[in-house]
Design a protein around this motif. Structure first.
Motif, PDB file in Angstrom:
ATOM      1  N   ALA A  17      58.446 -25.734  31.344  1.00 23.37           N
ATOM      2  CA  ALA A  17      58.052 -25.076  30.104  1.00 23.37           C
ATOM      3  C   ALA A  17      56.669 -24.448  30.187  1.00 23.37           C
ATOM      4  O   ALA A  17      56.267 -23.731  29.298  1.00 23.37           O
ATOM      5  N   ALA A  18      55.933 -24.725  31.243  1.00 22.04           N
ATOM      6  CA  ALA A  18      54.575 -24.206  31.354  1.00 22.04           C
ATOM      7  C   ALA A  18      54.605 -22.684  31.474  1.00 22.04           C
ATOM      8  O   ALA A  18      55.429 -22.125  32.188  1.00 22.04           O
ATOM      9  N   PRO A  19      53.708 -22.001  30.763  1.00 21.65           N
ATOM     10  CA  PRO A  19      53.671 -20.547  30.853  1.00 21.65           C
ATOM     11  C   PRO A  19      53.179 -20.101  32.226  1.00 21.65           C
ATOM     12  O   PRO A  19      52.447 -20.815  32.902  1.00 21.65           O
ATOM     13  N   ALA A  20      53.606 -18.909  32.591  1.00 25.13           N
ATOM     14  CA  ALA A  20      53.158 -18.353  33.869  1.00 25.13           C
ATOM     15  C   ALA A  20      51.658 -18.076  33.792  1.00 25.13           C
ATOM     16  O   ALA A  20      51.156 -17.679  32.746  1.00 25.13           O
ATOM     17  N   ILE A  44      61.586 -13.961  28.964  1.00 24.73           N
ATOM     18  CA  ILE A  44      61.962 -13.041  27.902  1.00 24.73           C
ATOM     19  C   ILE A  44      62.030 -13.773  26.560  1.00 24.73           C
ATOM     20  O   ILE A  44      62.181 -14.995  26.519  1.00 24.73           O
ATOM     21  N   ASN A  45      61.905 -13.006  25.498  1.00 23.87           N
ATOM     22  CA  ASN A  45      61.982 -13.514  24.130  1.00 23.87           C
ATOM     23  C   ASN A  45      61.016 -14.656  23.853  1.00 23.87           C
ATOM     24  O   ASN A  45      61.287 -15.546  23.057  1.00 23.87           O
ATOM     25  N   THR A  46      59.889 -14.640  24.539  1.00 24.81           N
ATOM     26  CA  THR A  46      58.835 -15.637  24.366  1.00 24.81           C
ATOM     27  C   THR A  46      57.530 -14.884  24.120  1.00 24.81           C
ATOM     28  O   THR A  46      57.221 -13.931  24.833  1.00 24.81           O
ATOM     29  N   ALA A  47      56.788 -15.302  23.122  1.00 25.35           N
ATOM     30  CA  ALA A  47      55.522 -14.631  22.810  1.00 25.35           C
ATOM     31  C   ALA A  47      54.603 -14.628  24.029  1.00 25.35           C
ATOM     32  O   ALA A  47      54.433 -15.647  24.687  1.00 25.35           O
ATOM     33  N   GLN A  48      54.057 -13.477  24.314  1.00 22.37           N
ATOM     34  CA  GLN A  48      53.134 -13.309  25.432  1.00 22.37           C
ATOM     35  C   GLN A  48      51.801 -12.805  24.898  1.00 22.37           C
ATOM     36  O   GLN A  48      51.759 -11.997  23.976  1.00 22.37           O
ATOM     37  N   GLU A  49      50.728 -13.265  25.516  1.00 22.45           N
ATOM     38  CA  GLU A  49      49.394 -12.814  25.140  1.00 22.45           C
ATOM     39  C   GLU A  49      48.875 -11.852  26.202  1.00 22.45           C
ATOM     40  O   GLU A  49      49.022 -12.097  27.397  1.00 22.45           O
ATOM     41  N   PHE A  50      48.284 -10.767  25.744  1.00 22.13           N
ATOM     42  CA  PHE A  50      47.707  -9.753  26.615  1.00 22.13           C
ATOM     43  C   PHE A  50      46.228  -9.650  26.273  1.00 22.13           C
ATOM     44  O   PHE A  50      45.873  -9.377  25.128  1.00 22.13           O
ATOM     45  N   LEU A  51      45.375  -9.898  27.256  1.00 23.14           N
ATOM     46  CA  LEU A  51      43.934  -9.780  27.067  1.00 23.14           C
ATOM     47  C   LEU A  51      43.450  -8.521  27.758  1.00 23.14           C
ATOM     48  O   LEU A  51      43.753  -8.300  28.942  1.00 23.14           O
ATOM     49  N   PHE A  93      39.742  -7.550  23.771  1.00 26.24           N
ATOM     50  CA  PHE A  93      40.802  -7.304  22.803  1.00 26.24           C
ATOM     51  C   PHE A  93      42.002  -8.178  23.169  1.00 26.24           C
ATOM     52  O   PHE A  93      42.204  -8.494  24.338  1.00 26.24           O
ATOM     53  N   ARG A  94      42.796  -8.537  22.146  1.00 24.99           N
ATOM     54  CA  ARG A  94      43.974  -9.369  22.397  1.00 24.99           C
ATOM     55  C   ARG A  94      45.159  -8.804  21.614  1.00 24.99           C
ATOM     56  O   ARG A  94      45.037  -8.469  20.443  1.00 24.99           O
ATOM     57  N   ALA A  95      46.323  -8.739  22.301  1.00 23.94           N
ATOM     58  CA  ALA A  95      47.564  -8.313  21.665  1.00 23.94           C
ATOM     59  C   ALA A  95      48.646  -9.308  22.045  1.00 23.94           C
ATOM     60  O   ALA A  95      48.535 -10.019  23.050  1.00 23.94           O
ATOM     61  N   ALA A  96      49.683  -9.354  21.236  1.00 28.29           N
ATOM     62  CA  ALA A  96      50.815 -10.237  21.522  1.00 28.29           C
ATOM     63  C   ALA A  96      52.105  -9.436  21.395  1.00 28.29           C
ATOM     64  O   ALA A  96      52.220  -8.548  20.551  1.00 28.29           O
ATOM     65  N   ALA A  97      53.056  -9.763  22.254  1.00 27.21           N
ATOM     66  CA  ALA A  97      54.367  -9.111  22.240  1.00 27.21           C
ATOM     67  C   ALA A  97      55.331  -9.998  23.004  1.00 27.21           C
ATOM     68  O   ALA A  97      54.930 -10.999  23.605  1.00 27.21           O
ATOM     69  N   ALA A  98      56.592  -9.607  23.003  1.00 26.33           N
ATOM     70  CA  ALA A  98      57.604 -10.341  23.769  1.00 26.33           C
ATOM     71  C   ALA A  98      58.436  -9.342  24.551  1.00 26.33           C
ATOM     72  O   ALA A  98      58.740  -8.254  24.065  1.00 26.33           O
ATOM     73  N   TYR A  99      58.760  -9.720  25.779  1.00 31.33           N
ATOM     74  CA  TYR A  99      59.693  -8.921  26.573  1.00 31.33           C
ATOM     75  C   TYR A  99      61.104  -9.251  26.081  1.00 31.33           C
ATOM     76  O   TYR A  99      61.426 -10.411  25.852  1.00 31.33           O
ATOM     77  N   THR A 100      61.935  -8.247  25.937  1.00 28.27           N
ATOM     78  CA  THR A 100      63.274  -8.468  25.379  1.00 28.27           C
ATOM     79  C   THR A 100      64.381  -8.438  26.429  1.00 28.27           C
ATOM     80  O   THR A 100      65.538  -8.695  26.089  1.00 28.27           O
ATOM     81  N   MET A 101      64.029  -8.143  27.667  1.00 29.81           N
ATOM     82  CA  MET A 101      65.023  -8.094  28.727  1.00 29.81           C
ATOM     83  C   MET A 101      64.352  -8.406  30.066  1.00 29.81           C
ATOM     84  O   MET A 101      63.184  -8.063  30.268  1.00 29.81           O
ATOM     85  N   ALA A 102      65.084  -9.055  30.938  1.00 28.59           N
ATOM     86  CA  ALA A 102      64.542  -9.362  32.263  1.00 28.59           C
ATOM     87  C   ALA A 102      64.453  -8.091  33.094  1.00 28.59           C
ATOM     88  O   ALA A 102      65.289  -7.195  32.980  1.00 28.59           O
ATOM     89  N   GLY A 103      63.420  -8.015  33.924  1.00 30.09           N
ATOM     90  CA  GLY A 103      63.246  -6.876  34.817  1.00 30.09           C
ATOM     91  C   GLY A 103      61.805  -6.407  34.839  1.00 30.09           C
ATOM     92  O   GLY A 103      60.902  -7.075  34.340  1.00 30.09           O
ATOM     93  N   THR A 123      52.105  -2.906  35.643  1.00 33.72           N
ATOM     94  CA  THR A 123      53.484  -3.367  35.687  1.00 33.72           C
ATOM     95  C   THR A 123      53.523  -4.888  35.713  1.00 33.72           C
ATOM     96  O   THR A 123      52.639  -5.542  36.271  1.00 33.72           O
ATOM     97  N   ARG A 124      54.560  -5.428  35.081  1.00 35.52           N
ATOM     98  CA  ARG A 124      54.815  -6.860  35.077  1.00 35.52           C
ATOM     99  C   ARG A 124      56.318  -7.062  35.110  1.00 35.52           C
ATOM    100  O   ARG A 124      57.093  -6.208  34.709  1.00 35.52           O
ATOM    101  N   ASP A 125      56.724  -8.240  35.571  1.00 34.95           N
ATOM    102  CA  ASP A 125      58.147  -8.611  35.576  1.00 34.95           C
ATOM    103  C   ASP A 125      58.395  -9.655  34.502  1.00 34.95           C
ATOM    104  O   ASP A 125      57.549 -10.489  34.235  1.00 34.95           O
ATOM    105  N   ALA A 126      59.570  -9.570  33.912  1.00 38.07           N
ATOM    106  CA  ALA A 126      60.014 -10.582  32.949  1.00 38.07           C
ATOM    107  C   ALA A 126      61.281 -11.214  33.488  1.00 38.07           C
ATOM    108  O   ALA A 126      62.101 -10.541  34.115  1.00 38.07           O
ATOM    109  N   VAL A 127      61.412 -12.512  33.287  1.00 39.64           N
ATOM    110  CA  VAL A 127      62.579 -13.245  33.797  1.00 39.64           C
ATOM    111  C   VAL A 127      63.304 -13.920  32.634  1.00 39.64           C
ATOM    112  O   VAL A 127      62.715 -14.207  31.605  1.00 39.64           O
ATOM    113  N   SER A 128      64.599 -14.147  32.844  1.00 41.99           N
ATOM    114  CA  SER A 128      65.369 -14.797  31.777  1.00 41.99           C
ATOM    115  C   SER A 128      65.331 -16.308  31.913  1.00 41.99           C
ATOM    116  O   SER A 128      64.777 -16.861  32.786  1.00 41.99           O
TER     117      SER A 128
END
Length: 128
Positions: A17-20, A44-51, A93-103, A123-128
């Motif tokens: 469960a640990a975040p990447a 995917i579908n998990t809140a992500q923080e972008f700094l 600055f900080r933003a939050a979003a979620a990836y909706t699909m793996a890739g 670029t970043r990768d998202a996994v299911s």
């Protein structure tokens, strides 16, 4: 023995469960240094923080900017996903979003400083 097995299961679940860990990348666009810290291989579908940090050519922070992200998948364009970043002060600055699909995803950091728009593509990768 039972306690040891339960402890092992707890450790395993916590590790899963640990975040990447965040990956830090930097680009210089027309003298403005744009740095992005975000998880790679995020779920995917998990809140992500972008700094995001902004600095001028001397390395001094740029505190007065409007910053947002434009997230998309080049292989399969998605609906608009443009979170606005909160200004944390001192060029951060900080933003939050979620990836909706793996890739593979493109994260465009858009910074408007003194009415000039700067865009850095990461670029970043998202996994299911």
């Amino acid at each position: 023995m039972r306690a040891l097995v339960l402890f092992g299961m707890l450790v395993l679940l916590t590790a899963c469960a640990a975040p990447a860990p965040p990956v830090r990348q930097e680009q210089v666009i027309d003298g403005l240094t744009i740095t992005l810290e975000a998880a790679d291989s995020a779920r995917i579908n998990t809140a992500q923080e972008f700094l995001i940090t902004l600095a001028d050519t001397t390395g001094a922070p740029i505190p007065d900017a409007a910053v947002y992200l434009d997230l998309d998948m080049p292989a399969m364009p998605m609906a608009a996903n443009r979170p606005v970043a909160d200004n944390l002060g001192d060029g951060s600055f900080r933003a939050a979003a979620a990836y909706t699909m793996a890739g593979a995803w493109e994260i465009v950091v858009v910074a408007v400083v003194n009415d000039v728009e700067y865009r850095a593509v990461f670029t970043r990768d998202a996994v299911s």
